[in-house]
Each structure stands twice: as structure tokens, then as C-alpha cells.
Design a protein around this motif. Structure first.
Motif, PDB file in Angstrom:
ATOM      1  N   GLN A 125       0.842  -1.191   0.000  1.00 37.22           N
ATOM      2  CA  GLN A 125       0.000   0.000   0.000  1.00 37.22           C
ATOM      3  C   GLN A 125       0.880   1.246   0.000  1.00 37.22           C
ATOM      4  OE1 GLN A 125      -2.328   0.215   3.585  1.00 37.22           O
ATOM      5  NE2 GLN A 125      -3.272   2.154   3.041  1.00 37.22           N
ATOM      6  N   LEU A 126       0.478   2.247  -0.780  1.00 36.57           N
ATOM      7  CA  LEU A 126       1.144   3.545  -0.745  1.00 36.57           C
ATOM      8  C   LEU A 126       0.705   4.262   0.526  1.00 36.57           C
ATOM      9  CD1 LEU A 126       2.906   5.696  -2.199  1.00 36.57           C
ATOM     10  CD2 LEU A 126       0.791   6.545  -3.219  1.00 36.57           C
ATOM     11  N   LEU A 127       1.675   4.649   1.358  1.00 36.95           N
ATOM     12  CA  LEU A 127       1.364   5.341   2.606  1.00 36.95           C
ATOM     13  C   LEU A 127       1.434   6.849   2.456  1.00 36.95           C
ATOM     14  CD1 LEU A 127       3.388   3.100   5.092  1.00 36.95           C
ATOM     15  CD2 LEU A 127       0.925   3.041   4.639  1.00 36.95           C
ATOM     16  N   GLY A 128       2.301   7.320   1.564  1.00 41.19           N
ATOM     17  CA  GLY A 128       2.444   8.754   1.374  1.00 41.19           C
ATOM     18  C   GLY A 128       3.487   9.047   0.324  1.00 41.19           C
ATOM     19  N   ALA A 129       3.445  10.288  -0.176  1.00 37.65           N
ATOM     20  CA  ALA A 129       4.395  10.706  -1.201  1.00 37.65           C
ATOM     21  C   ALA A 129       4.738  12.171  -0.979  1.00 37.65           C
ATOM     22  CB  ALA A 129       3.806  10.504  -2.597  1.00 37.65           C
ATOM     23  N   GLY A 130       5.961  12.506  -1.326  1.00 31.28           N
ATOM     24  CA  GLY A 130       6.419  13.883  -1.228  1.00 31.28           C
ATOM     25  C   GLY A 130       7.429  14.148  -2.318  1.00 31.28           C
ATOM     26  N   SER A 131       8.101  15.281  -2.219  1.00 29.74           N
ATOM     27  CA  SER A 131       9.049  15.674  -3.265  1.00 29.74           C
ATOM     28  C   SER A 131      10.261  14.751  -3.325  1.00 29.74           C
ATOM     29  CB  SER A 131       9.505  17.111  -3.043  1.00 29.74           C
ATOM     30  OG  SER A 131      10.182  17.227  -1.803  1.00 29.74           O
ATOM     31  N   MET A 132      10.573  14.055  -2.224  1.00 29.62           N
ATOM     32  CA  MET A 132      11.754  13.190  -2.198  1.00 29.62           C
ATOM     33  C   MET A 132      11.436  11.726  -2.457  1.00 29.62           C
ATOM     34  SD  MET A 132      14.299  15.128  -1.907  1.00 29.62           S
ATOM     35  CE  MET A 132      15.570  13.925  -1.607  1.00 29.62           C
ATOM     36  N   GLY A 133      10.154  11.369  -2.633  1.00 33.75           N
ATOM     37  CA  GLY A 133       9.852   9.981  -2.925  1.00 33.75           C
ATOM     38  C   GLY A 133       8.510   9.538  -2.390  1.00 33.75           C
ATOM     39  N   GLN A 134       8.333   8.228  -2.410  1.00 34.85           N
ATOM     40  CA  GLN A 134       7.103   7.624  -1.932  1.00 34.85           C
ATOM     41  C   GLN A 134       7.435   6.615  -0.837  1.00 34.85           C
ATOM     42  OE1 GLN A 134       8.050   6.549  -5.319  1.00 34.85           O
ATOM     43  NE2 GLN A 134       7.579   8.600  -6.002  1.00 34.85           N
ATOM     44  N   VAL A 135       6.495   6.476   0.105  1.00 35.59           N
ATOM     45  CA  VAL A 135       6.650   5.498   1.181  1.00 35.59           C
ATOM     46  C   VAL A 135       5.511   4.487   1.064  1.00 35.59           C
ATOM     47  CG1 VAL A 135       6.746   5.105   3.676  1.00 35.59           C
ATOM     48  CG2 VAL A 135       7.739   7.185   2.696  1.00 35.59           C
ATOM     49  N   TYR A 136       5.880   3.213   1.113  1.00 39.36           N
ATOM     50  CA  TYR A 136       4.925   2.123   0.991  1.00 39.36           C
ATOM     51  C   TYR A 136       4.970   1.235   2.221  1.00 39.36           C
ATOM     52  CZ  TYR A 136       5.137   3.217  -4.002  1.00 39.36           C
ATOM     53  OH  TYR A 136       5.091   3.859  -5.213  1.00 39.36           O
ATOM     54  N   CYS A 137       3.861   0.626   2.527  1.00 36.66           N
ATOM     55  CA  CYS A 137       3.833  -0.501   3.437  1.00 36.66           C
ATOM     56  C   CYS A 137       4.219  -1.692   2.565  1.00 36.66           C
ATOM     57  CB  CYS A 137       2.439  -0.665   4.025  1.00 36.66           C
ATOM     58  SG  CYS A 137       2.279  -2.096   5.104  1.00 36.66           S
ATOM     59  N   ALA A 138       5.186  -2.482   3.019  1.00 39.73           N
ATOM     60  CA  ALA A 138       5.680  -3.601   2.218  1.00 39.73           C
ATOM     61  C   ALA A 138       5.920  -4.799   3.114  1.00 39.73           C
ATOM     62  CB  ALA A 138       6.976  -3.209   1.515  1.00 39.73           C
ATOM     63  N   LYS A 139       5.940  -5.966   2.494  1.00 37.23           N
ATOM     64  CA  LYS A 139       6.249  -7.191   3.223  1.00 37.23           C
ATOM     65  C   LYS A 139       7.568  -7.741   2.725  1.00 37.23           C
ATOM     66  CE  LYS A 139       4.425 -11.628   4.661  1.00 37.23           C
ATOM     67  NZ  LYS A 139       3.284 -12.539   4.604  1.00 37.23           N
ATOM     68  N   ASP A 140       8.489  -7.986   3.668  1.00 38.71           N
ATOM     69  CA  ASP A 140       9.781  -8.587   3.348  1.00 38.71           C
ATOM     70  C   ASP A 140       9.546 -10.075   3.156  1.00 38.71           C
ATOM     71  OD1 ASP A 140      12.334  -9.727   3.362  1.00 38.71           O
ATOM     72  OD2 ASP A 140      13.107  -8.347   4.879  1.00 38.71           O
ATOM     73  N   GLN A 141       9.725 -10.566   1.942  1.00 37.12           N
ATOM     74  CA  GLN A 141       9.467 -11.965   1.620  1.00 37.12           C
ATOM     75  C   GLN A 141      10.454 -12.913   2.302  1.00 37.12           C
ATOM     76  OE1 GLN A 141       6.642 -12.962  -0.228  1.00 37.12           O
ATOM     77  NE2 GLN A 141       6.230 -10.817   0.253  1.00 37.12           N
ATOM     78  N   ARG A 142      11.624 -12.421   2.680  1.00 43.50           N
ATOM     79  CA  ARG A 142      12.609 -13.279   3.364  1.00 43.50           C
ATOM     80  C   ARG A 142      12.259 -13.508   4.822  1.00 43.50           C
ATOM     81  NH1 ARG A 142      18.258 -10.708   1.206  1.00 43.50           N
ATOM     82  NH2 ARG A 142      17.855 -11.080  -0.999  1.00 43.50           N
TER      83      ARG A 142
END
Length: 187
Positions: free
Chosen positions: A14-31
Motif C-alpha cells: 500500500q502507498l502510505l504517502g508521497a512527497g518531493s523526495m519519494g514515496q513510502v509504501y507498506c511492504a512485506k519482506d518476503q525473506r
């Protein structure tokens, strides 16, 4: 478009937020199975347009060193950076602990006692002090980058961090929260 997997390891949820320096996502580490926050940093967009490939490679190495430093930081009031890398398109990213039920320091502080507000500020000030001791400037210290989880402050968003001796990427940050000397072009 949303890339569902980063480096065959991080599944973007899920996209959590975005700004001028990039985007932050909720992610799952598959390892590990761990849920993390993954920030895709936009700083290399300008680098890609350079005519000299070696300059871009030098900047990538410098960014990798900066990410390594962030991964090594451990402080109770700084979000833990876990991993970093470059995706298949050479877009830099880093992962950090996911802060469940986090609130900005302003939102959290609205309905608490003066003593508890003082404690939040005390916690908040220890984070940049620790960074400065490591020769790191955050360069975008503002309420939206100071979160509170279960009464504990966490400083985040290191997309603009730079070494104290490094000129960095020029004048960057949120103008309303910049140090006056930076606006005047001084160190």
C-alpha cells in the motif's frame, strides 16, 4: 505504475504517502515475513540526466554509503532503518521499521498533560543530538517527520540527511522549518 515487487524481496502492499523526495509504501519482506515501510527515494532523477556516467556512479556510491550509515544508526527515538538498495531501474530505496498506529507529535500532543508534552520534546531533542554526534544532519526536521507510537517519539524521513561536512544536495527541506542560516546561504 505500482511495482508490486522490489528486487524479488519486498512486496509493496500500500502507498502510505508521497512527497518531493519519494514515496513510502507498506511492504512485506518476503525473506523474513516482516511488514516494513519502504521508501523509494527520488534523488537520482537529476543524476540520470548527467552526461558523464562516472559522475552518476560516484553519486550512487555516495548514496549507498549514506544508506549504510542510516542502517547502522540505533537510537530509541530514531526509526530503525533495516535495509537499502537500488531496484532494477536504479531507483534507490530503503526499508525501515513499520510504525503501527503512529501519530504526528502535534496530533498526539493535543490532549496530553504539559508534563507529558515536555517528555515528548525531551525525547524528540535526543534524536537530532544523536544524529549530530554521528556527523549527520536530518535537514527536514518538522512535525510530520516526528511520530509518536505508544508514547515513544520516533524521528523519521531521512531522504534529506547529509553529513555535517558535506555540502549535500543544496538548499532542501521544508522552508517553514529551515534554520535561518541555511536560508541565508551559511553553514
Amino acid at each position: 505504475t505500482l511495482q508490486l515487487m522490489i528486487n524479488d524481496r519486498y512486496q509493496l502492499l500500500q502507498l502510505l504517502g508521497a512527497g518531493s523526495m519519494g514515496q513510502v509504501y507498506c511492504a512485506k519482506d518476503q525473506r523474513t515475513g516482516q511488514v516494513v515501510a519502504l521508501k523509494r527515494v527520488q534523488v537520482l532523477d537529476a543524476i540520470r540526466g548527467r552526461s558523464k556516467r562516472s559522475a552518476a556512479e560516484d553519486d550512487c556510491r555516495a548514496l549507498a554509503r549514506e544508506f549504510q550509515l542510516l542502517v547502522s544508526l540505533r537510537h530509541p527515538h530514531i526509526v530503525n532503518v533495516i535495509d537499502f538498495g537500488f531496484d532494477v531501474g536504479d531507483q534507490p530505496f530503503y526499508t525501515m521499521e513499520f510504525l503501527h498506529n503512529a501519530q504526528s507529535i502535534v496530533a498526539y500532543g493535543r490532549d496530553i498533560s504539559l508534563e507529558n508534552k515536555k517528555e515528548l520534546l525531551r525525547q524528540m531533542f535526543t534524536a537530532p543530538t544523536h544524529l549530530h554526534q554521528q556527523d549527520i544532519l536530518h535537514r527536514d526536521l518538522k512535525p510530520e517527520n516526528v511520530m509518536v507510537v505508544d508514547g515513544c517519539v520516533k524521528l523519521l524521513d531521512f531522504g534529506l540527511s547529509a553529513g555535517l561536512t558535506n555540502a549535500g544536495y543544496g538548499l532542501q527541506g521544508t522552508v517553514a522549518y529551515m534554520a535561518p542560516e541555511l536560508l541565508k546561504g551559511r553553514p
